[in-house]
Scaffold this motif. Structure first.
Motif, PDB file in Angstrom:
ATOM      1  N   ASP B  47      43.715  22.904  36.804  1.00 37.97           N
ATOM      2  CA  ASP B  47      43.357  24.281  37.568  1.00 37.97           C
ATOM      3  C   ASP B  47      44.517  24.307  38.830  1.00 37.97           C
ATOM      4  O   ASP B  47      45.097  25.256  38.840  1.00 37.97           O
ATOM      5  CB  ASP B  47      41.925  24.335  38.294  1.00 37.97           C
ATOM      6  CG  ASP B  47      41.763  23.141  39.128  1.00 37.97           C
ATOM      7  OD1 ASP B  47      42.361  22.020  38.855  1.00 37.97           O
ATOM      8  OD2 ASP B  47      40.884  23.336  40.018  1.00 37.97           O
ATOM      9  N   GLU B  53      42.992  27.304  40.942  1.00 45.07           N
ATOM     10  CA  GLU B  53      42.001  26.637  41.549  1.00 45.07           C
ATOM     11  C   GLU B  53      40.901  27.252  42.260  1.00 45.07           C
ATOM     12  O   GLU B  53      39.928  26.808  42.595  1.00 45.07           O
ATOM     13  CB  GLU B  53      42.514  25.341  42.404  1.00 45.07           C
ATOM     14  CG  GLU B  53      43.245  25.957  43.661  1.00 45.07           C
ATOM     15  CD  GLU B  53      44.741  26.467  43.549  1.00 45.07           C
ATOM     16  OE1 GLU B  53      45.260  26.455  42.486  1.00 45.07           O
ATOM     17  OE2 GLU B  53      45.068  26.931  44.727  1.00 45.07           O
ATOM     18  N   ARG B  55      39.816  30.086  41.848  1.00 43.28           N
ATOM     19  CA  ARG B  55      38.896  31.065  40.780  1.00 43.28           C
ATOM     20  C   ARG B  55      38.012  30.389  40.066  1.00 43.28           C
ATOM     21  O   ARG B  55      37.155  30.953  39.216  1.00 43.28           O
ATOM     22  CB  ARG B  55      39.987  31.659  40.066  1.00 43.28           C
ATOM     23  CG  ARG B  55      40.797  32.905  40.673  1.00 43.28           C
ATOM     24  CD  ARG B  55      41.854  33.100  40.152  1.00 43.28           C
ATOM     25  NE  ARG B  55      41.937  33.950  38.967  1.00 43.28           N
ATOM     26  CZ  ARG B  55      42.781  33.965  38.056  1.00 43.28           C
ATOM     27  NH1 ARG B  55      43.831  33.341  38.277  1.00 43.28           N
ATOM     28  NH2 ARG B  55      42.664  34.725  36.962  1.00 43.28           N
ATOM     29  N   VAL B  56      37.735  28.993  40.294  1.00 46.47           N
ATOM     30  CA  VAL B  56      36.895  28.222  39.376  1.00 46.47           C
ATOM     31  C   VAL B  56      35.365  28.314  39.921  1.00 46.47           C
ATOM     32  O   VAL B  56      35.170  27.617  41.089  1.00 46.47           O
ATOM     33  CB  VAL B  56      37.407  26.851  39.126  1.00 46.47           C
ATOM     34  CG1 VAL B  56      36.293  25.972  38.248  1.00 46.47           C
ATOM     35  CG2 VAL B  56      38.649  26.933  38.543  1.00 46.47           C
ATOM     36  N   VAL B  57      34.406  28.672  39.114  1.00 51.62           N
ATOM     37  CA  VAL B  57      32.993  28.376  39.629  1.00 51.62           C
ATOM     38  C   VAL B  57      32.418  27.581  38.539  1.00 51.62           C
ATOM     39  O   VAL B  57      31.842  26.544  38.502  1.00 51.62           O
ATOM     40  CB  VAL B  57      31.965  29.642  39.965  1.00 51.62           C
ATOM     41  CG1 VAL B  57      30.779  29.129  40.454  1.00 51.62           C
ATOM     42  CG2 VAL B  57      32.703  30.550  40.786  1.00 51.62           C
ATOM     43  N   TYR B  58      32.587  28.089  37.268  1.00 50.88           N
ATOM     44  CA  TYR B  58      32.056  27.570  36.278  1.00 50.88           C
ATOM     45  C   TYR B  58      33.145  26.785  35.258  1.00 50.88           C
ATOM     46  O   TYR B  58      34.403  26.763  35.512  1.00 50.88           O
ATOM     47  CB  TYR B  58      31.653  28.469  35.280  1.00 50.88           C
ATOM     48  CG  TYR B  58      30.173  29.227  35.878  1.00 50.88           C
ATOM     49  CD1 TYR B  58      28.781  28.552  35.888  1.00 50.88           C
ATOM     50  CD2 TYR B  58      30.285  30.326  36.415  1.00 50.88           C
ATOM     51  CE1 TYR B  58      27.989  29.301  36.513  1.00 50.88           C
ATOM     52  CE2 TYR B  58      29.391  31.134  36.785  1.00 50.88           C
ATOM     53  CZ  TYR B  58      27.970  30.369  36.967  1.00 50.88           C
ATOM     54  OH  TYR B  58      26.815  31.008  37.495  1.00 50.88           O
ATOM     55  N   ASP B  59      32.519  25.783  34.618  1.00 49.70           N
ATOM     56  CA  ASP B  59      33.534  24.840  33.905  1.00 49.70           C
ATOM     57  C   ASP B  59      33.072  24.620  32.405  1.00 49.70           C
ATOM     58  O   ASP B  59      31.979  24.813  31.896  1.00 49.70           O
ATOM     59  CB  ASP B  59      33.693  23.626  34.504  1.00 49.70           C
ATOM     60  CG  ASP B  59      32.469  22.705  35.251  1.00 49.70           C
ATOM     61  OD1 ASP B  59      31.745  22.444  34.334  1.00 49.70           O
ATOM     62  OD2 ASP B  59      32.109  22.903  36.447  1.00 49.70           O
ATOM     63  N   GLU B  67      24.888  26.815  30.209  1.00 53.67           N
ATOM     64  CA  GLU B  67      24.511  27.517  31.473  1.00 53.67           C
ATOM     65  C   GLU B  67      25.154  28.915  31.626  1.00 53.67           C
ATOM     66  O   GLU B  67      24.820  29.785  32.475  1.00 53.67           O
ATOM     67  CB  GLU B  67      24.644  26.673  32.647  1.00 53.67           C
ATOM     68  CG  GLU B  67      23.763  25.515  32.484  1.00 53.67           C
ATOM     69  CD  GLU B  67      24.254  24.325  33.346  1.00 53.67           C
ATOM     70  OE1 GLU B  67      23.780  23.262  33.140  1.00 53.67           O
ATOM     71  OE2 GLU B  67      25.533  24.444  34.231  1.00 53.67           O
ATOM     72  N   ILE B  68      26.262  29.058  30.728  1.00 55.29           N
ATOM     73  CA  ILE B  68      27.197  30.335  30.740  1.00 55.29           C
ATOM     74  C   ILE B  68      27.825  30.541  29.574  1.00 55.29           C
ATOM     75  O   ILE B  68      28.002  29.153  28.815  1.00 55.29           O
ATOM     76  CB  ILE B  68      28.155  29.944  31.991  1.00 55.29           C
ATOM     77  CG1 ILE B  68      29.116  31.274  32.097  1.00 55.29           C
ATOM     78  CG2 ILE B  68      28.957  28.795  31.942  1.00 55.29           C
ATOM     79  CD1 ILE B  68      30.028  31.147  33.417  1.00 55.29           C
ATOM     80  N   GLN B  71      33.006  32.969  27.001  1.00 59.01           N
ATOM     81  CA  GLN B  71      33.946  34.338  27.404  1.00 59.01           C
ATOM     82  C   GLN B  71      33.960  34.166  28.964  1.00 59.01           C
ATOM     83  O   GLN B  71      34.930  34.427  29.676  1.00 59.01           O
ATOM     84  CB  GLN B  71      33.333  35.461  26.742  1.00 59.01           C
ATOM     85  CG  GLN B  71      33.582  35.667  25.365  1.00 59.01           C
ATOM     86  CD  GLN B  71      34.945  35.330  25.077  1.00 59.01           C
ATOM     87  OE1 GLN B  71      35.754  35.735  25.354  1.00 59.01           O
ATOM     88  NE2 GLN B  71      34.971  34.796  23.720  1.00 59.01           N
ATOM     89  N   GLN B  72      33.027  33.948  29.445  1.00 53.36           N
ATOM     90  CA  GLN B  72      32.732  34.055  31.008  1.00 53.36           C
ATOM     91  C   GLN B  72      33.298  32.890  31.794  1.00 53.36           C
ATOM     92  O   GLN B  72      33.722  33.172  32.866  1.00 53.36           O
ATOM     93  CB  GLN B  72      31.365  34.252  31.448  1.00 53.36           C
ATOM     94  CG  GLN B  72      30.719  35.552  30.879  1.00 53.36           C
ATOM     95  CD  GLN B  72      29.175  35.835  30.986  1.00 53.36           C
ATOM     96  OE1 GLN B  72      28.389  34.706  30.953  1.00 53.36           O
ATOM     97  NE2 GLN B  72      28.667  36.899  31.284  1.00 53.36           N
ATOM     98  N   ALA B  73      33.444  31.830  31.255  1.00 53.44           N
ATOM     99  CA  ALA B  73      34.065  30.649  31.808  1.00 53.44           C
ATOM    100  C   ALA B  73      35.575  30.574  31.715  1.00 53.44           C
ATOM    101  O   ALA B  73      36.216  29.817  32.607  1.00 53.44           O
ATOM    102  CB  ALA B  73      33.436  29.373  31.383  1.00 53.44           C
ATOM    103  N   LEU B  74      36.063  31.218  30.930  1.00 54.16           N
ATOM    104  CA  LEU B  74      37.324  31.353  30.624  1.00 54.16           C
ATOM    105  C   LEU B  74      38.100  31.887  31.640  1.00 54.16           C
ATOM    106  O   LEU B  74      37.808  33.115  32.113  1.00 54.16           O
ATOM    107  CB  LEU B  74      37.916  32.002  29.538  1.00 54.16           C
ATOM    108  CG  LEU B  74      37.412  31.145  28.087  1.00 54.16           C
ATOM    109  CD1 LEU B  74      37.724  32.117  26.897  1.00 54.16           C
ATOM    110  CD2 LEU B  74      38.256  29.955  28.049  1.00 54.16           C
ATOM    111  N   ILE B  75      39.148  31.500  32.189  1.00 56.33           N
ATOM    112  CA  ILE B  75      40.063  31.948  33.444  1.00 56.33           C
ATOM    113  C   ILE B  75      41.324  32.638  32.875  1.00 56.33           C
ATOM    114  O   ILE B  75      42.090  31.698  32.031  1.00 56.33           O
ATOM    115  CB  ILE B  75      40.258  31.009  34.557  1.00 56.33           C
ATOM    116  CG1 ILE B  75      38.838  30.559  35.046  1.00 56.33           C
ATOM    117  CG2 ILE B  75      40.889  31.714  35.644  1.00 56.33           C
ATOM    118  CD1 ILE B  75      38.936  29.632  36.096  1.00 56.33           C
ATOM    119  N   PRO B  87      38.650  25.187  32.716  1.00 58.34           N
ATOM    120  CA  PRO B  87      38.601  24.000  33.595  1.00 58.34           C
ATOM    121  C   PRO B  87      37.697  22.804  33.436  1.00 58.34           C
ATOM    122  O   PRO B  87      36.560  23.277  32.765  1.00 58.34           O
ATOM    123  CB  PRO B  87      38.201  24.456  35.090  1.00 58.34           C
ATOM    124  CG  PRO B  87      37.561  25.837  34.786  1.00 58.34           C
ATOM    125  CD  PRO B  87      38.052  26.479  33.283  1.00 58.34           C
TER     126      PRO B  87
END
Ligand SMILES: Nc1ncnc2c1ncn2[C@@H]1O[C@H](COP(=O)(O)OP(=O)(O)OP(=O)(O)O)[C@@H](O)[C@H]1O
Ligand SMILES: [Mg+2]
Lengths: 90, 274
Positions: B47, B53, B55-59, B67-68, B71-75, B87
Protein backbone atom coordinates in the motif's frame (compact mmCIF):
# COMPACT_ATOMS: atom_id res chain seq x y z
CA UNK A 1 16.55 23.51 14.67
CA UNK A 2 19.42 22.83 12.35
CA UNK A 3 21.18 25.20 10.02
CA UNK A 4 19.27 23.55 7.18
CA UNK A 5 15.97 24.69 8.62
CA UNK A 6 17.20 28.25 8.78
CA UNK A 7 18.01 28.17 5.10
CA UNK A 8 14.73 26.43 4.38
CA UNK A 9 16.35 23.45 2.69
CA UNK A 10 13.85 21.09 4.22
CA UNK A 11 10.85 23.01 2.96
CA UNK A 12 11.70 22.05 -0.60
CA UNK A 13 9.40 19.53 -2.22
CA UNK A 14 11.93 16.70 -2.23
CA UNK A 15 10.83 13.10 -2.29
CA UNK A 16 12.13 12.65 1.27
CA UNK A 17 9.82 15.45 2.39
CA UNK A 18 6.89 13.67 0.78
CA UNK A 19 7.89 10.49 2.61
CA UNK A 20 8.16 12.41 5.88
CA UNK A 21 4.67 13.86 5.42
CA UNK A 22 3.19 10.46 4.56
CA UNK A 23 4.80 8.95 7.65
CA UNK A 24 3.47 11.74 9.83
CA UNK A 25 -0.06 11.01 8.68
CA UNK A 26 0.35 7.28 9.26
CA UNK A 27 1.72 7.79 12.77
CA UNK A 28 -1.00 10.30 13.61
CA UNK A 29 -3.74 8.02 12.44
CA UNK A 30 -2.45 5.04 14.36
CA UNK A 31 -2.13 7.23 17.47
CA UNK A 32 -5.79 8.18 16.96
CA UNK A 33 -6.67 4.52 16.61
CA UNK A 34 -5.02 3.87 19.96
CA UNK A 35 -6.70 6.85 21.61
CA UNK A 36 -10.05 5.85 20.21
CA UNK A 37 -9.96 2.13 19.67
CA UNK A 38 -13.58 2.08 18.54
CA UNK A 39 -13.04 4.37 15.59
CA UNK A 40 -12.14 1.62 13.11
CA UNK A 41 -15.19 -0.34 14.18
CA UNK A 42 -17.34 2.74 13.77
CA UNK A 43 -15.94 3.34 10.31
CA UNK A 44 -16.60 -0.28 9.38
CA UNK A 45 -20.15 -0.09 10.66
CA UNK A 46 -20.92 3.14 8.83
CA UNK A 47 -19.48 1.61 5.69
CA UNK A 48 -21.61 -1.49 6.09
CA UNK A 49 -24.77 0.57 6.47
CA UNK A 50 -24.02 2.48 3.28
CA UNK A 51 -23.04 -0.71 1.51
CA UNK A 52 -26.55 -2.03 2.14
CA UNK A 53 -27.86 0.62 -0.20
CA UNK A 54 -25.06 1.34 -2.64
CA UNK A 55 -22.20 -0.69 -4.01
CA UNK A 56 -19.27 1.59 -3.36
CA UNK A 57 -15.58 0.83 -2.87
CA UNK A 58 -14.09 1.11 0.61
CA UNK A 59 -12.09 4.24 -0.02
CA UNK A 60 -15.21 6.24 -0.85
CA UNK A 61 -16.05 6.32 2.84
CA UNK A 62 -13.61 8.44 4.76
CA UNK A 63 -13.53 9.09 8.47
CA UNK A 64 -11.05 11.51 9.90
CA UNK A 65 -10.38 12.74 13.37
CA UNK A 66 -9.09 16.26 13.67
CA UNK A 67 -8.15 18.47 16.56
CA UNK A 68 -9.78 21.88 16.24
CA UNK A 69 -9.50 24.50 19.02
CA UNK A 70 -8.84 21.83 21.59
CA UNK A 71 -11.87 19.82 20.50
CA UNK A 72 -11.82 16.50 18.76
CA UNK A 73 -13.87 16.59 15.59
CA UNK A 74 -14.97 13.57 13.65
CA UNK A 75 -15.28 14.20 9.96
CA UNK A 76 -17.19 11.81 7.76
CA UNK A 77 -17.24 12.05 4.01
CA UNK A 78 -19.04 9.62 1.77
CA UNK A 79 -18.67 9.69 -1.96
CA UNK A 80 -21.53 8.05 -3.81
CA UNK A 81 -20.98 8.19 -7.54
CA UNK A 82 -24.01 9.04 -9.67
CA UNK A 83 -23.74 5.70 -11.40
CA UNK A 84 -23.26 3.70 -8.18
CA UNK A 85 -25.29 0.53 -8.39
CA UNK A 86 -27.94 -0.09 -5.80
CA UNK A 87 -26.77 -2.89 -3.61
CA UNK A 88 -28.32 -6.23 -4.39
CA UNK A 89 -28.53 -7.45 -0.82
CA UNK A 90 -31.66 -5.47 0.01
CA UNK B 1 -7.90 -15.69 -20.11
CA UNK B 2 -6.42 -14.33 -16.93
CA UNK B 3 -2.97 -15.06 -15.62
CA UNK B 4 -2.02 -15.36 -11.97
CA UNK B 5 1.59 -14.34 -11.42
CA UNK B 6 3.39 -14.69 -8.08
CA UNK B 7 6.38 -12.47 -7.30
CA UNK B 8 8.54 -14.51 -4.98
CA UNK B 9 12.13 -15.00 -3.79
CA UNK B 10 12.64 -16.96 -0.61
CA UNK B 11 15.10 -14.37 0.71
CA UNK B 12 13.73 -11.17 2.19
CA UNK B 13 14.35 -7.63 1.05
CA UNK B 14 15.40 -8.41 -2.51
CA UNK B 15 12.76 -6.28 -4.23
CA UNK B 16 9.54 -8.33 -4.46
CA UNK B 17 7.21 -5.54 -3.42
CA UNK B 18 9.01 -3.00 -5.60
CA UNK B 19 8.69 -5.46 -8.48
CA UNK B 20 5.02 -6.30 -7.82
CA UNK B 21 4.15 -2.60 -7.88
CA UNK B 22 6.30 -1.86 -10.93
CA UNK B 23 5.14 -4.82 -13.01
CA UNK B 24 1.46 -4.36 -12.23
CA UNK B 25 1.73 -0.65 -13.05
CA UNK B 26 3.46 -1.53 -16.33
CA UNK B 27 0.78 -4.06 -17.26
CA UNK B 28 -1.91 -1.47 -16.56
CA UNK B 29 -0.02 1.10 -18.68
CA UNK B 30 -0.11 -1.48 -21.48
CA UNK B 31 -3.89 -1.59 -21.13
CA UNK B 32 -4.28 -4.80 -19.16
CA UNK B 33 -6.81 -4.89 -16.36
CA UNK B 34 -4.59 -5.68 -13.40
CA UNK B 35 -4.91 -6.26 -9.67
CA UNK B 36 -1.97 -6.53 -7.29
CA UNK B 37 -2.58 -8.51 -4.09
CA UNK B 38 -0.46 -8.18 -0.95
CA UNK B 39 0.09 -11.55 0.75
CA UNK B 40 2.44 -10.16 3.39
CA UNK B 41 -0.14 -10.41 6.17
CA UNK B 42 0.96 -8.61 9.30
CA UNK B 43 3.64 -6.55 7.54
CA UNK B 44 1.94 -4.92 4.64
CA UNK B 45 4.07 -2.65 2.47
CA UNK B 46 2.51 -2.72 -0.94
CA UNK B 47 0.00 0.00 0.00
CA UNK B 48 2.92 2.35 0.71
CA UNK B 49 4.71 1.59 -2.54
CA UNK B 50 1.44 2.03 -4.46
CA UNK B 51 0.70 5.21 -2.49
CA UNK B 52 -2.75 4.18 -1.25
CA UNK B 53 -1.99 3.69 2.47
CA UNK B 54 -4.52 6.29 3.60
CA UNK B 55 -7.36 4.58 1.85
CA UNK B 56 -7.13 1.12 3.41
CA UNK B 57 -9.85 0.04 5.82
CA UNK B 58 -10.59 -3.45 4.58
CA UNK B 59 -8.13 -6.04 3.36
CA UNK B 60 -7.62 -9.50 1.94
CA UNK B 61 -8.41 -11.21 5.24
CA UNK B 62 -11.75 -9.39 5.54
CA UNK B 63 -12.61 -10.71 2.06
CA UNK B 64 -11.49 -14.25 2.93
CA UNK B 65 -13.63 -14.12 6.07
CA UNK B 66 -16.52 -12.77 3.97
CA UNK B 67 -16.82 -9.64 6.12
CA UNK B 68 -16.89 -7.52 2.98
CA UNK B 69 -17.32 -8.33 -0.67
CA UNK B 70 -14.35 -8.35 -2.98
CA UNK B 71 -15.42 -5.43 -5.19
CA UNK B 72 -15.62 -3.20 -2.15
CA UNK B 73 -12.19 -4.13 -0.82
CA UNK B 74 -10.40 -3.33 -4.08
CA UNK B 75 -8.67 0.04 -4.07
CA UNK B 76 -8.57 1.84 -7.37
CA UNK B 77 -5.23 3.30 -8.41
CA UNK B 78 -5.04 7.11 -8.42
CA UNK B 79 -3.63 7.33 -11.93
CA UNK B 80 -4.52 4.20 -13.87
CA UNK B 81 -8.21 3.34 -14.11
CA UNK B 82 -7.51 -0.34 -14.88
CA UNK B 83 -5.23 -0.94 -11.89
CA UNK B 84 -6.42 -2.09 -8.45
CA UNK B 85 -4.79 -2.96 -5.14
CA UNK B 86 -5.97 -5.58 -2.66
CA UNK B 87 -4.08 -4.78 0.54
CA UNK B 88 -2.97 -7.21 3.25
CA UNK B 89 -4.08 -6.98 6.83
CA UNK B 90 -1.76 -5.16 9.20
CA UNK B 91 -3.16 -6.63 12.38
CA UNK B 92 -3.86 -10.30 11.82
CA UNK B 93 -1.32 -13.04 11.44
CA UNK B 94 -0.62 -15.43 8.63
CA UNK B 95 -2.89 -18.15 10.03
CA UNK B 96 -5.81 -16.06 8.82
CA UNK B 97 -4.78 -16.90 5.24
CA UNK B 98 -7.07 -19.89 4.86
CA UNK B 99 -6.14 -21.64 1.66
CA UNK B 100 -9.73 -22.35 0.57
CA UNK B 101 -10.54 -18.69 1.09
CA UNK B 102 -7.51 -17.61 -0.94
CA UNK B 103 -8.63 -19.92 -3.72
CA UNK B 104 -12.11 -18.40 -3.74
CA UNK B 105 -10.68 -14.87 -3.89
CA UNK B 106 -8.35 -15.73 -6.79
CA UNK B 107 -11.18 -17.44 -8.68
CA UNK B 108 -13.34 -14.37 -8.22
CA UNK B 109 -10.56 -12.01 -9.34
CA UNK B 110 -10.11 -14.10 -12.48
CA UNK B 111 -13.63 -13.18 -13.52
CA UNK B 112 -12.73 -9.54 -13.96
CA UNK B 113 -8.96 -9.18 -14.35
CA UNK B 114 -6.42 -10.01 -17.07
CA UNK B 115 -3.52 -10.14 -14.61
CA UNK B 116 -3.48 -10.98 -10.92
CA UNK B 117 -0.09 -10.18 -9.40
CA UNK B 118 0.59 -11.75 -5.99
CA UNK B 119 3.24 -10.05 -3.84
CA UNK B 120 4.68 -12.85 -1.71
CA UNK B 121 6.20 -12.40 1.73
CA UNK B 122 9.76 -13.63 2.29
CA UNK B 123 10.32 -17.14 3.54
CA UNK B 124 8.81 -20.46 2.60
CA UNK B 125 6.00 -20.59 5.11
CA UNK B 126 2.28 -20.09 5.06
CA UNK B 127 2.10 -16.65 3.42
CA UNK B 128 4.57 -17.51 0.68
CA UNK B 129 2.86 -20.83 -0.01
CA UNK B 130 -0.55 -19.13 -0.19
CA UNK B 131 0.82 -16.53 -2.63
CA UNK B 132 2.23 -19.13 -5.06
CA UNK B 133 -0.40 -21.79 -4.60
CA UNK B 134 -2.68 -20.79 -7.50
CA UNK B 135 -0.07 -19.21 -9.78
CA UNK B 136 0.23 -19.82 -13.50
CA UNK B 137 3.54 -17.97 -13.69
CA UNK B 138 6.22 -16.98 -11.18
CA UNK B 139 8.69 -14.13 -11.17
CA UNK B 140 11.63 -15.18 -9.01
CA UNK B 141 13.32 -11.99 -7.81
CA UNK B 142 17.04 -12.46 -7.21
CA UNK B 143 19.87 -10.15 -6.20
CA UNK B 144 23.39 -10.82 -7.50
CA UNK B 145 24.41 -12.23 -4.16
CA UNK B 146 25.20 -15.82 -3.26
CA UNK B 147 22.56 -16.16 -0.52
CA UNK B 148 19.83 -14.74 -2.72
CA UNK B 149 20.69 -17.09 -5.60
CA UNK B 150 20.61 -20.11 -3.33
CA UNK B 151 17.25 -19.13 -1.84
CA UNK B 152 15.85 -18.60 -5.33
CA UNK B 153 16.99 -22.08 -6.28
CA UNK B 154 15.15 -23.40 -3.23
CA UNK B 155 12.07 -21.43 -4.17
CA UNK B 156 12.08 -22.82 -7.71
CA UNK B 157 11.99 -26.30 -6.16
CA UNK B 158 9.04 -25.35 -3.97
CA UNK B 159 7.16 -23.86 -6.93
CA UNK B 160 7.56 -27.17 -8.68
CA UNK B 161 6.14 -29.17 -5.79
CA UNK B 162 3.77 -27.13 -3.64
CA UNK B 163 1.59 -25.36 -6.22
CA UNK B 164 -1.88 -26.50 -7.15
CA UNK B 165 -0.65 -27.06 -10.71
CA UNK B 166 2.01 -29.43 -9.38
CA UNK B 167 -0.37 -31.31 -7.11
CA UNK B 168 -3.01 -31.71 -9.78
CA UNK B 169 -0.46 -32.81 -12.36
CA UNK B 170 -1.16 -29.89 -14.68
CA UNK B 171 1.42 -28.04 -16.79
CA UNK B 172 3.97 -26.58 -14.38
CA UNK B 173 4.19 -22.93 -13.35
CA UNK B 174 6.05 -20.88 -15.94
CA UNK B 175 9.07 -19.49 -14.09
CA UNK B 176 10.91 -16.26 -14.86
CA UNK B 177 14.07 -14.89 -13.34
CA UNK B 178 14.26 -11.18 -12.54
CA UNK B 179 17.66 -9.98 -11.38
CA UNK B 180 17.37 -6.76 -9.38
CA UNK B 181 19.75 -4.27 -7.75
CA UNK B 182 22.32 -5.00 -10.45
CA UNK B 183 25.53 -2.96 -10.62
CA UNK B 184 27.14 -3.52 -14.04
CA UNK B 185 30.26 -1.64 -12.91
CA UNK B 186 30.78 -3.91 -9.92
CA UNK B 187 30.18 -6.97 -12.06
CA UNK B 188 32.84 -5.73 -14.44
CA UNK B 189 35.39 -5.27 -11.69
CA UNK B 190 34.62 -8.75 -10.40
CA UNK B 191 33.01 -7.60 -7.16
CA UNK B 192 29.57 -8.91 -7.99
CA UNK B 193 28.03 -11.99 -9.60
CA UNK B 194 26.97 -11.38 -13.20
CA UNK B 195 23.73 -12.33 -14.94
CA UNK B 196 25.42 -15.26 -16.68
CA UNK B 197 26.72 -16.61 -13.36
CA UNK B 198 23.19 -16.49 -11.95
CA UNK B 199 21.65 -18.08 -15.03
CA UNK B 200 24.12 -20.94 -14.79
CA UNK B 201 22.69 -21.86 -11.40
CA UNK B 202 19.05 -20.94 -12.00
CA UNK B 203 18.42 -22.08 -15.52
CA UNK B 204 15.03 -20.43 -16.02
CA UNK B 205 13.86 -17.81 -18.49
CA UNK B 206 15.45 -14.39 -17.89
CA UNK B 207 12.66 -11.83 -17.73
CA UNK B 208 14.85 -8.82 -17.03
CA UNK B 209 17.67 -7.13 -15.19
CA UNK B 210 16.82 -4.14 -13.02
CA UNK B 211 19.80 -1.96 -12.14
CA UNK B 212 20.46 -0.58 -8.67
CA UNK B 213 18.78 2.78 -9.01
CA UNK B 214 18.17 5.96 -7.05
CA UNK B 215 14.80 6.18 -8.73
CA UNK B 216 13.53 3.24 -6.64
CA UNK B 217 13.91 5.05 -3.32
CA UNK B 218 12.39 8.17 -4.82
CA UNK B 219 9.43 6.13 -6.07
CA UNK B 220 8.86 4.63 -2.63
CA UNK B 221 9.14 8.03 -0.94
CA UNK B 222 6.49 9.37 -3.29
CA UNK B 223 4.25 6.30 -3.36
CA UNK B 224 4.40 6.27 -7.15
CA UNK B 225 5.66 2.99 -8.66
CA UNK B 226 8.97 3.48 -10.49
CA UNK B 227 7.45 2.44 -13.83
CA UNK B 228 5.83 5.88 -13.99
CA UNK B 229 9.31 7.44 -14.00
CA UNK B 230 9.93 6.91 -17.70
CA UNK B 231 13.29 8.70 -17.64
CA UNK B 232 14.72 6.40 -15.00
CA UNK B 233 16.85 3.35 -15.73
CA UNK B 234 14.83 1.15 -13.34
CA UNK B 235 11.53 2.38 -14.79
CA UNK B 236 12.64 1.51 -18.31
CA UNK B 237 14.07 -1.84 -17.24
CA UNK B 238 10.75 -2.75 -15.56
CA UNK B 239 8.79 -1.70 -18.65
CA UNK B 240 11.04 -3.93 -20.79
CA UNK B 241 10.30 -6.82 -18.41
CA UNK B 242 6.57 -6.14 -18.75
CA UNK B 243 6.85 -6.23 -22.54
CA UNK B 244 8.69 -9.55 -22.35
CA UNK B 245 5.97 -10.88 -20.05
CA UNK B 246 3.47 -9.84 -22.72
CA UNK B 247 5.35 -11.90 -25.28
CA UNK B 248 7.84 -9.51 -26.80
CA UNK B 249 10.84 -11.82 -26.76
CA UNK B 250 13.35 -9.97 -28.90
CA UNK B 251 13.91 -7.01 -26.59
CA UNK B 252 17.63 -6.87 -25.82
CA UNK B 253 18.61 -6.53 -22.15
CA UNK B 254 19.55 -2.97 -21.27
CA UNK B 255 21.50 -1.69 -18.26
CA UNK B 256 23.66 -4.82 -18.03
CA UNK B 257 26.90 -3.40 -19.46
CA UNK B 258 29.19 -1.12 -17.49
CA UNK B 259 29.34 2.14 -19.32
CA UNK B 260 31.91 4.86 -19.27
CA UNK B 261 29.85 7.75 -18.18
CA UNK B 262 30.30 11.21 -19.60
CA UNK B 263 29.48 14.10 -17.32
CA UNK B 264 26.18 14.73 -19.09
CA UNK B 265 24.99 11.18 -18.55
CA UNK B 266 25.82 11.46 -14.85
CA UNK B 267 23.95 14.73 -14.50
CA UNK B 268 20.96 13.36 -16.38
CA UNK B 269 20.86 10.29 -14.19
CA UNK B 270 21.02 12.25 -10.98
CA UNK B 271 18.15 14.45 -12.16
CA UNK B 272 15.99 11.45 -13.08
CA UNK B 273 16.76 9.85 -9.72
CA UNK B 274 16.25 12.94 -7.60
N1 LIG C 1 16.55 -1.72 -8.23
C1 LIG C 1 16.69 -1.21 -7.01
N2 LIG C 1 17.55 -0.20 -6.77
C2 LIG C 1 17.70 0.31 -5.53
N3 LIG C 1 17.02 -0.10 -4.45
C3 LIG C 1 16.15 -1.10 -4.61
C4 LIG C 1 15.92 -1.72 -5.88
N4 LIG C 1 14.99 -2.69 -5.73
C5 LIG C 1 14.63 -2.67 -4.43
N5 LIG C 1 15.31 -1.73 -3.75
C6 LIG C 1 15.21 -1.42 -2.31
O1 LIG C 1 15.39 -2.61 -1.57
C7 LIG C 1 14.59 -2.62 -0.41
C8 LIG C 1 13.72 -3.86 -0.35
O2 LIG C 1 12.79 -3.81 -1.43
P1 LIG C 1 11.34 -4.49 -1.33
O3 LIG C 1 10.61 -4.01 -0.14
O4 LIG C 1 10.72 -4.35 -2.66
O5 LIG C 1 11.81 -6.00 -1.09
P2 LIG C 1 10.92 -7.25 -0.69
O6 LIG C 1 11.55 -8.42 -1.34
O7 LIG C 1 9.49 -7.01 -0.97
O8 LIG C 1 11.15 -7.31 0.89
P3 LIG C 1 10.36 -8.29 1.93
O9 LIG C 1 10.99 -9.63 1.77
O10 LIG C 1 10.64 -7.66 3.26
O11 LIG C 1 8.92 -8.28 1.55
C9 LIG C 1 13.77 -1.34 -0.45
O12 LIG C 1 14.40 -0.39 0.36
C10 LIG C 1 13.84 -0.92 -1.90
O13 LIG C 1 13.73 0.47 -2.06
MG1 LIG D 1 7.75 -7.16 0.30
Amino acid sequence: MSIFDIFNFNKQKTSANTARERLRIIVESSANDRKMPKIKELQAEIFNVIAKYYEIPQDDVNIQIDQQNGKTVLELSVNIAEDAKSASII
Amino acid sequence: MSEVIVVTSGKGGVGKTTTSAAISTGLAIRGKKTVVVDFDVGLRNLDLIMGCERRVVYDLINVINEEINLQQALIKDKQLPNLFVLPASQTRDKDALKIEGVKAVIEKLKESFDYIICDSPAGIEKGAIAAMRFADQAIVVTNPEISSVRDSDRMIGILASKSERAEEGKAPIKEHLLVTRYHPERVKTGEMLGVTDILEVLSINLLGVIPESKAVLKASNMGIPVTHNKQSDAGQAYMDAVDRLLGETIKPMRFVEAKRKGIFASIYESIAGE
